[in-house]
Design a protein around this motif. Structure first.
Motif, mmCIF file in Angstrom:
data_model
loop_
_atom_site.group_PDB
_atom_site.id
_atom_site.type_symbol
_atom_site.label_atom_id
_atom_site.label_comp_id
_atom_site.label_asym_id
_atom_site.label_seq_id
_atom_site.Cartn_x
_atom_site.Cartn_y
_atom_site.Cartn_z
ATOM 1 N N ALA A 41 0.907 -1.193 -0.018
ATOM 2 C CA ALA A 41 0.139 0.109 0.094
ATOM 3 C C ALA A 41 0.820 1.374 0.058
ATOM 4 C CB ALA A 41 -0.973 0.020 1.239
ATOM 5 N N GLU A 42 1.987 1.245 0.842
ATOM 6 C CA GLU A 42 2.789 2.294 0.682
ATOM 7 C C GLU A 42 3.780 2.669 -0.519
ATOM 8 O OE1 GLU A 42 2.602 0.047 3.170
ATOM 9 O OE2 GLU A 42 2.642 0.730 4.979
ATOM 10 N N VAL A 43 4.028 1.457 -1.179
ATOM 11 C CA VAL A 43 4.593 1.359 -2.419
ATOM 12 C C VAL A 43 3.547 1.922 -3.521
ATOM 13 C CG1 VAL A 43 5.714 0.295 -4.327
ATOM 14 C CG2 VAL A 43 6.172 -0.061 -1.977
ATOM 15 N N PHE A 44 2.374 1.589 -3.319
ATOM 16 C CA PHE A 44 1.413 2.009 -4.269
ATOM 17 C C PHE A 44 1.101 3.666 -4.120
ATOM 18 C CE2 PHE A 44 -3.144 2.899 -5.271
ATOM 19 C CZ PHE A 44 -3.279 2.260 -6.729
ATOM 20 N N ASN A 45 0.887 4.003 -2.943
ATOM 21 C CA ASN A 45 0.757 5.390 -2.597
ATOM 22 C C ASN A 45 2.065 6.365 -3.230
ATOM 23 O OD1 ASN A 45 -1.553 5.631 -1.337
ATOM 24 N ND2 ASN A 45 -0.468 5.321 0.543
ATOM 25 N N TYR A 46 3.352 5.687 -3.115
ATOM 26 C CA TYR A 46 4.546 6.517 -3.604
ATOM 27 C C TYR A 46 4.335 6.537 -5.289
ATOM 28 C CZ TYR A 46 9.241 6.588 -5.452
ATOM 29 O OH TYR A 46 10.251 6.757 -6.024
ATOM 30 N N GLY A 47 3.940 5.314 -5.702
ATOM 31 C CA GLY A 47 3.951 5.361 -7.360
ATOM 32 C C GLY A 47 2.927 6.203 -7.884
ATOM 33 N N THR A 48 1.628 6.297 -7.342
ATOM 34 C CA THR A 48 0.650 7.204 -7.771
ATOM 35 C C THR A 48 0.869 8.695 -7.481
ATOM 36 O OG1 THR A 48 -0.672 6.684 -5.834
ATOM 37 C CG2 THR A 48 -1.183 5.346 -7.838
ATOM 38 N N LYS A 49 1.377 8.915 -6.324
ATOM 39 C CA LYS A 49 1.839 10.277 -5.931
ATOM 40 C C LYS A 49 2.801 11.053 -6.747
ATOM 41 C CE LYS A 49 2.948 13.357 -2.063
ATOM 42 N NZ LYS A 49 3.287 13.367 -0.692
ATOM 43 N N HIS A 50 3.953 9.952 -7.100
ATOM 44 C CA HIS A 50 4.944 10.631 -7.608
ATOM 45 C C HIS A 50 5.289 10.368 -9.171
ATOM 46 C CE1 HIS A 50 6.386 12.257 -4.099
ATOM 47 N NE2 HIS A 50 6.134 11.147 -3.497
ATOM 48 N N GLY A 51 4.173 9.805 -9.798
ATOM 49 C CA GLY A 51 4.129 9.405 -11.242
ATOM 50 C C GLY A 51 4.924 8.245 -11.896
ATOM 51 N N TYR A 52 4.912 7.314 -11.025
ATOM 52 C CA TYR A 52 5.653 5.945 -11.302
ATOM 53 C C TYR A 52 4.594 4.868 -11.595
ATOM 54 C CZ TYR A 52 9.827 8.489 -9.495
ATOM 55 O OH TYR A 52 10.747 9.489 -9.297
ATOM 56 N N PRO A 53 3.863 4.790 -12.788
ATOM 57 C CA PRO A 53 2.735 3.879 -12.714
ATOM 58 C C PRO A 53 3.383 2.521 -12.899
ATOM 59 C CG PRO A 53 3.224 5.192 -14.782
ATOM 60 C CD PRO A 53 3.905 5.658 -13.713
ATOM 61 N N ASP A 54 4.486 2.217 -13.066
ATOM 62 C CA ASP A 54 5.233 0.813 -13.410
ATOM 63 C C ASP A 54 5.188 0.232 -11.764
ATOM 64 O OD1 ASP A 54 6.941 3.055 -12.676
ATOM 65 O OD2 ASP A 54 8.654 1.467 -12.933
ATOM 66 N N ILE A 55 5.472 1.322 -10.810
ATOM 67 C CA ILE A 55 5.587 0.684 -9.492
ATOM 68 C C ILE A 55 4.274 0.409 -8.869
ATOM 69 C CG2 ILE A 55 6.149 1.460 -7.313
ATOM 70 C CD1 ILE A 55 8.714 2.765 -8.295
ATOM 71 N N SER A 56 3.339 1.318 -9.447
ATOM 72 C CA SER A 56 1.938 1.323 -8.654
ATOM 73 C C SER A 56 1.285 0.060 -9.550
ATOM 74 C CB SER A 56 0.995 2.515 -9.110
ATOM 75 O OG SER A 56 1.592 3.509 -8.736
ATOM 76 N N ASN A 57 1.624 -0.264 -10.449
ATOM 77 C CA ASN A 57 1.026 -1.531 -11.206
ATOM 78 C C ASN A 57 1.668 -2.816 -10.640
ATOM 79 O OD1 ASN A 57 -0.348 -0.153 -13.016
ATOM 80 N ND2 ASN A 57 1.040 -0.202 -14.509
#
Length: 92
Positions: free
Chosen positions: A49-65
């Motif tokens: 969840a924390e990694v998902f937040n980071y990816g979406t907040k900072h524009g890293y869709p690969d990490i969010s995915n």
């Protein structure tokens, strides 16, 4: 500043690591941003969840995915407390 090795982020607690990632993004410390980005992929399983937040907040869709499927097994009550408020409704 004296020439010396950079400190390792591997020894930081997860709480401190997420603070470093936020600071690196805020102040655009690109070398640290890149290292944190790589480290996020390593801690995915323990903190999806924390990694998902980071990816979406900072524009890293690969990490969010990468993080999203790992969040599917976590109870909704727990996920809601970990997600940023603007992500709760889309997640549900």
């Amino acid at each position: 500043m004296y020439p010396q090795r950079h400190p390792s982020i591997d020894v930081l607690s997860s709480e401190d690591f997420f603070k470093v990632t936020e600071a690196s993004e805020k102040y655009e410390v690109f070398t640290v941003m890149n290292i944190c980005n790589m480290r996020m992929k390593q801690i995915l399983v323990d903190h999806p969840a924390e990694v998902f937040n980071y990816g979406t907040k900072h524009g890293y869709p690969d990490i969010s995915n990468l993080a999203a499927p790992l969040m599917m097994g976590i109870p909704l009550e727990e996920i809601v407390t970990k997600l940023s408020p603007h992500l709760v409704v889309p997640w549900i």
